[in-house]
Write a protein that holds these residues in place. Structure first.
Motif, PDB file in Angstrom:
ATOM      1  N   ALA A 123       0.669  -1.126   0.012  1.00 32.01           N
ATOM      2  CA  ALA A 123       0.118   0.033   0.130  1.00 32.01           C
ATOM      3  C   ALA A 123       0.912   1.288  -0.038  1.00 32.01           C
ATOM      4  O   ALA A 123       0.555   2.219  -0.842  1.00 32.01           O
ATOM      5  CB  ALA A 123      -0.784   0.054   1.389  1.00 32.01           C
ATOM      6  N   SER A 127       0.827   4.001  -2.896  1.00 34.58           N
ATOM      7  CA  SER A 127       0.363   5.348  -2.716  1.00 34.58           C
ATOM      8  C   SER A 127       1.605   6.148  -2.798  1.00 34.58           C
ATOM      9  O   SER A 127       1.313   7.389  -3.693  1.00 34.58           O
ATOM     10  CB  SER A 127       0.483   5.591  -1.297  1.00 34.58           C
ATOM     11  OG  SER A 127      -0.638   4.882  -0.568  1.00 34.58           O
ATOM     12  N   SER A 179      -7.233  -0.669  -2.258  1.00 36.91           N
ATOM     13  CA  SER A 179      -7.514   0.134  -1.323  1.00 36.91           C
ATOM     14  C   SER A 179      -6.977   1.547  -1.661  1.00 36.91           C
ATOM     15  O   SER A 179      -7.459   2.760  -1.546  1.00 36.91           O
ATOM     16  CB  SER A 179      -6.654  -0.185   0.043  1.00 36.91           C
ATOM     17  OG  SER A 179      -7.062  -1.466   0.587  1.00 36.91           O
ATOM     18  N   VAL A 180      -5.610   1.658  -2.255  1.00 31.73           N
ATOM     19  CA  VAL A 180      -5.117   2.840  -2.688  1.00 31.73           C
ATOM     20  C   VAL A 180      -6.032   3.404  -4.057  1.00 31.73           C
ATOM     21  O   VAL A 180      -6.249   4.876  -3.798  1.00 31.73           O
ATOM     22  CB  VAL A 180      -3.598   2.812  -3.081  1.00 31.73           C
ATOM     23  CG1 VAL A 180      -2.862   4.020  -3.653  1.00 31.73           C
ATOM     24  CG2 VAL A 180      -2.881   2.404  -1.638  1.00 31.73           C
ATOM     25  N   LYS A 183      -9.626   5.126  -3.058  1.00 29.66           N
ATOM     26  CA  LYS A 183      -9.509   6.215  -2.533  1.00 29.66           C
ATOM     27  C   LYS A 183      -9.730   7.940  -3.311  1.00 29.66           C
ATOM     28  O   LYS A 183      -9.841   8.774  -2.939  1.00 29.66           O
ATOM     29  CB  LYS A 183      -8.268   6.620  -1.460  1.00 29.66           C
ATOM     30  CG  LYS A 183      -8.354   5.666  -0.332  1.00 29.66           C
ATOM     31  CD  LYS A 183      -7.273   5.840   0.748  1.00 29.66           C
ATOM     32  CE  LYS A 183      -6.789   7.370   0.941  1.00 29.66           C
ATOM     33  NZ  LYS A 183      -8.112   7.483   2.238  1.00 29.66           N
ATOM     34  N   LEU A 247     -10.845   3.637   6.055  1.00 24.31           N
ATOM     35  CA  LEU A 247      -9.975   4.034   4.856  1.00 24.31           C
ATOM     36  C   LEU A 247     -10.214   5.337   4.257  1.00 24.31           C
ATOM     37  O   LEU A 247      -9.413   6.032   3.687  1.00 24.31           O
ATOM     38  CB  LEU A 247     -10.422   2.814   3.768  1.00 24.31           C
ATOM     39  CG  LEU A 247      -9.321   3.002   2.448  1.00 24.31           C
ATOM     40  CD1 LEU A 247      -7.885   2.410   2.721  1.00 24.31           C
ATOM     41  CD2 LEU A 247      -9.773   2.059   1.382  1.00 24.31           C
ATOM     42  N   ARG A 251      -5.182   8.244   7.509  1.00 21.02           N
ATOM     43  CA  ARG A 251      -4.049   7.938   6.507  1.00 21.02           C
ATOM     44  C   ARG A 251      -3.894   6.512   6.128  1.00 21.02           C
ATOM     45  O   ARG A 251      -4.243   5.576   7.094  1.00 21.02           O
ATOM     46  CB  ARG A 251      -2.817   8.416   7.133  1.00 21.02           C
ATOM     47  CG  ARG A 251      -2.822  10.271   6.850  1.00 21.02           C
ATOM     48  CD  ARG A 251      -1.427  10.592   7.505  1.00 21.02           C
ATOM     49  NE  ARG A 251      -0.376   9.925   6.896  1.00 21.02           N
ATOM     50  CZ  ARG A 251       0.180  10.334   5.663  1.00 21.02           C
ATOM     51  NH1 ARG A 251      -0.433  11.584   5.106  1.00 21.02           N
ATOM     52  NH2 ARG A 251       1.425   9.830   5.102  1.00 21.02           N
ATOM     53  N   PRO A 252      -3.382   6.053   5.031  1.00 19.59           N
ATOM     54  CA  PRO A 252      -3.371   4.767   4.656  1.00 19.59           C
ATOM     55  C   PRO A 252      -2.677   3.851   5.716  1.00 19.59           C
ATOM     56  O   PRO A 252      -2.657   2.634   5.994  1.00 19.59           O
ATOM     57  CB  PRO A 252      -2.717   4.638   3.301  1.00 19.59           C
ATOM     58  CG  PRO A 252      -2.982   5.991   2.509  1.00 19.59           C
ATOM     59  CD  PRO A 252      -3.273   6.772   3.851  1.00 19.59           C
ATOM     60  N   THR A 256      -4.223   0.668   7.129  1.00 18.19           N
ATOM     61  CA  THR A 256      -3.838  -0.732   7.063  1.00 18.19           C
ATOM     62  C   THR A 256      -3.043  -1.476   8.147  1.00 18.19           C
ATOM     63  O   THR A 256      -2.365  -2.648   7.735  1.00 18.19           O
ATOM     64  CB  THR A 256      -2.837  -0.706   5.549  1.00 18.19           C
ATOM     65  OG1 THR A 256      -1.704   0.054   5.951  1.00 18.19           O
ATOM     66  CG2 THR A 256      -3.726  -0.457   4.492  1.00 18.19           C
TER      67      THR A 256
END
Length: 305
Positions: A123, A127, A179-180, A183, A247, A251-252, A256
């Motif tokens: 991740a 990112s 996930s990234v 967003k 999420l 922040r990631p 995570t």
């Protein structure tokens, strides 16, 4: 006479929508519930094949949640939101969860959680492609967590099943990228995002299951069926909704961080419920992993202080 305090009171978040309450509760759900789902998958696999298990799980959970939301008057996703939910759902739930179910036929539940703990590293990498680099303290926390995963892995290596190891690595990478990517997309709002992703992922998983020749068992065990119900209600509806909420609001690196806590939780559940062996490397790895989570959490608090 107007009440001058009314605007201020109206601006205060209600307890059920206050992020200060919901973020800690959501993190607790991710840490504990998702940590236990690895053992739940192991029990469910006693009777149900992997991709069909995941597909039916998300189909039932998605239909229940989508129907409930529509009855409450929540607007259905737009065509663009359905497309984005389909892409994200296939990445997170299709590849992410489907590959974990596939791998757990070959590796223990604790080892599956350990391997998936590499997800925050992917991740952070993905990112960076979007210009969102971890802070130095967050990077330190990620590094400590990775060391903990390595130490934990020394006690229960994945060498027994290269195919299982590859499936878990693919699961971690797809979950991280989904996930990234999500967003930065127009996604359905709130719980509708959860429902849409589960519905879309279930279609893909069931198609894969049918192509692989999987069929529902004629006489599943009671334990496998109860485990599947637990995965539907707690692992899918509650915990996945919590993940999407976290999420969106943190922040990631913190969102995570559950991947570092899930391994020790999964190993402890395995120890307490099915008697899986826990050695010195396992205990040392758990301690280092939790230290990494603490560093990440402290870095976030310092950043927003």
């Amino acid at each position: 006479m107007s009440d001058s305090s009314a605007p201020a009171a109206a601006d205060m978040p209600r307890p059920l929508t206050n992020p200060r309450l919901l973020i800690p509760l959501s993190l607790f759900a991710l840490y504990i519930i998702w940590g236990s789902t690895y053992l739940g998958i192991r029990y469910a696999l006693e009777s149900y094949p992997p991709f069909l298990l995941a597909g039916v799980r998300f189909l039932i959970a998605g239909v229940l949640l989508f129907g409930f939301l529509r009855l409450r008057g929540i607007t259905a996703p737009s065509a663009r939101q359905w497309r984005n939910a389909a892409i994200t759902g296939v990445l997170l739930l299709g590849f992410g969860n489907g590959m974990v179910c596939f791998a757990e036929q070959r590796v223990s539940s604790g080892i599956a959680a350990v391997a998936v703990a590499s997800m925050p590293l992917f991740a952070a990498l993905f990112s960076s492609l979007y210009g969102e680099h971890p802070t130095r303290r967050e990077g330190l926390g990620l590094a400590i967590g990775f060391i903990g995963v390595v130490v934990l892995n020394l006690g229960n290596g994945l060498s027994a099943s290269r195919l299982g190891a590859a499936a878990l690595l693919l699961a971690a990478m797809c979950w991280a990228f989904g996930s990234v990517w999500s967003k930065r997309q127009d996604m359905p709002q709130g719980p509708m995002n959860t429902a849409a992703q589960m519905l879309c992922a279930s279609v893909a998983l069931i198609i894969v299951a049918l192509l692989a020749g999987e069929r529902l068992p004629a006489h599943p065990t009671e334990r496998a069926t109860l485990a599947t119900g637990y995965l539907i209600v707690f692992g899918s509806i509650i915990a996945f909704s919590a993940y999407l909420y976290v999420l969106k609001h943190v922040r990631p690196a913190l969102a995570t961080s559950y991947a570092y806590v899930n391994p020790p939780v999964a190993v402890l559940f395995g120890l307490l419920l099915v008697g899986e062996h826990v050695g010195p490397y396992d205990l040392a790895g758990m301690a280092i992993i939790l230290l990494g989570v603490g560093v990440i959490t402290f870095a976030r608090q310092r950043r927003h202080a």
